[in-house]
Design a protein around this motif. Structure first.
Motif, short mmCIF file in Angstrom:
data_model
loop_
_atom_site.label_atom_id
_atom_site.label_comp_id
_atom_site.label_asym_id
_atom_site.label_seq_id
_atom_site.Cartn_x
_atom_site.Cartn_y
_atom_site.Cartn_z
N MET A 156 51.55 48.28 63.47
CA MET A 156 52.02 48.85 64.73
C MET A 156 52.37 50.33 64.57
SD MET A 156 54.34 45.70 66.21
CE MET A 156 54.70 46.52 67.78
N ASN A 157 53.01 50.66 63.47
CA ASN A 157 53.36 52.07 63.25
C ASN A 157 52.11 52.93 63.08
OD1 ASN A 157 56.11 51.69 63.50
ND2 ASN A 157 56.43 51.35 61.32
N VAL A 181 50.84 37.04 68.27
CA VAL A 181 51.23 37.70 69.52
C VAL A 181 52.74 37.70 69.69
CG1 VAL A 181 51.21 37.42 72.04
CG2 VAL A 181 49.07 37.43 70.77
N SER A 182 53.40 36.61 69.34
CA SER A 182 54.86 36.57 69.47
C SER A 182 55.52 37.62 68.58
CB SER A 182 55.39 35.18 69.11
OG SER A 182 54.98 34.22 70.05
N ASN A 183 54.99 37.78 67.38
CA ASN A 183 55.50 38.79 66.45
C ASN A 183 55.32 40.19 67.04
OD1 ASN A 183 56.42 40.15 64.20
ND2 ASN A 183 54.83 39.41 62.83
N LEU A 184 54.16 40.43 67.62
CA LEU A 184 53.89 41.71 68.25
C LEU A 184 54.87 41.98 69.39
CD1 LEU A 184 52.12 44.23 68.92
CD2 LEU A 184 50.68 42.70 70.28
N ARG A 232 58.52 48.07 71.73
CA ARG A 232 59.67 48.72 72.33
C ARG A 232 59.67 48.48 73.85
NH1 ARG A 232 57.88 54.13 69.07
NH2 ARG A 232 58.58 53.46 66.98
N PRO A 233 60.83 48.57 74.48
CA PRO A 233 60.88 48.42 75.94
C PRO A 233 60.00 49.48 76.61
CG PRO A 233 63.09 48.29 75.01
CD PRO A 233 62.18 48.74 73.90
N GLN A 234 59.29 49.06 77.61
CA GLN A 234 58.44 49.97 78.39
C GLN A 234 57.41 50.67 77.51
OE1 GLN A 234 58.97 49.68 81.64
NE2 GLN A 234 60.69 48.35 81.12
N GLU A 235 56.88 49.97 76.49
CA GLU A 235 55.86 50.55 75.62
C GLU A 235 54.51 49.88 75.92
OE1 GLU A 235 55.27 51.66 70.90
OE2 GLU A 235 56.32 49.81 71.41
N PRO A 236 53.65 50.51 76.70
CA PRO A 236 52.39 49.87 77.08
C PRO A 236 51.36 49.90 75.96
CG PRO A 236 52.50 52.06 78.03
CD PRO A 236 53.82 51.83 77.33
#
Length: 259
Positions: A5-6, A30-33, A38-42
């Protein structure tokens, strides 16, 4: 997951246009992702189905209800060994009403490839071709790969590629001895197929192992051929997002690196 992700975030900031900037994620992760987003991170998502097809609707539902995720692609292996049309329908059933582009993984050595591609074309599916793996047998021959490309182009079936395409140009791994297909070889071969080349010409493009020669061939592709080829060869999955960019830059094929 966090490392992937980073890296994806860093790639997004860099904005290199050769990357799709779509995050490929196994369905089982998917649950891990979602937990780490982050909130509001599309994020634009490509889903790799590694769960039972009966569990897939639950994963799709979780993705659909997370406003941060935009599902663009779903990739899954063709289930069973039934007749191609039945197998494609079996894959379609658990997808429900999702409008994501769907790609079914086919075995390039299978004699059923033309019929399966035809079934994909009839149902609006794309195809996925595996170009390598952890054994020599996982790497299709240039002739097998050329056959798949010609069939996909002939039926206008868009496709993705995966596995083994670590570099732009065909090469032999010094440790394993495996001969890897190059992703640029694959693109040039598709261009030849679009232009109506015969199987031997398409196969020959896959066998070029000289970078400057291959780069010159790529530069010579007419715009209309390139456009059609990219409509069909839509993307390929890579474990690295830096090596493809570095390879193309080294061949002088990235405008972003020529300034």
């Amino acid at each position: 997951m966090l490392a992937a992700m980073n890296r994806h975030r860093a790639d997004g900031k860099a904005g290199e246009p050769v990357l799709t900037h779509r995050f490929l994620c196994p369905a089982s992760a998917v649950s891990n992702l979602r937990d780490r987003l982050r909130p509001q991170e599309p994020w634009r998502l490509g889903l790799i189905v590694d769960v039972e097809l009966s569990d897939l609707p639950h994963v799709l539902d979780a993705v659909a209800h997370d406003t941060r995720l935009e599902l663009e692609t779903v990739e899954l292996r063709l289930p069973g060994k039934d007749r191609p049309a039945h197998a494609v329908d079996a894959a379609r059933a658990p997808l429900g009403s999702t409008d994501a582009s769907t790609y079914l993984e086919l075995a390039p050595a299978s004699p059923a490839v033309p019929d399966t591609l035809a079934a994909c074309a009839d149902r609006g599916f794309g195809a996925k071709i595996r170009c390598g793996g952890t054994t020599a047998a996982a790497f299709p021959t240039a002739a097998q790969l050329a056959g798949f490309l010609l069939a996909a182009v002939g039926l206008a079936v868009p496709f993705k590629a995966t596995a083994g395409l670590h570099h732009a140009v065909r090469y032999q791994d010094p440790v394993t001895g495996f001969k890897h297909h190059g992703f640029l070889n694959l693109l040039v071969a598709v261009c030849h197929a679009v232009e109506g080349a015969d199987p031997k010409e398409v196969e020959a493009a896959l066998l070029i192992d000289d970078g400057p020669t291959l780069a010159a061939r790529a530069r010579g592709v007419p715009d209309h051929t390139a456009t059609r080829a990219r409509q069909l060869f839509v993307a390929y999955g890579s474990c690295s997002t830096s090596e493809p960019v570095d390879d193309l830059a080294g061949l002088g094929l990235l405008e972003s690196r020529l300034a």
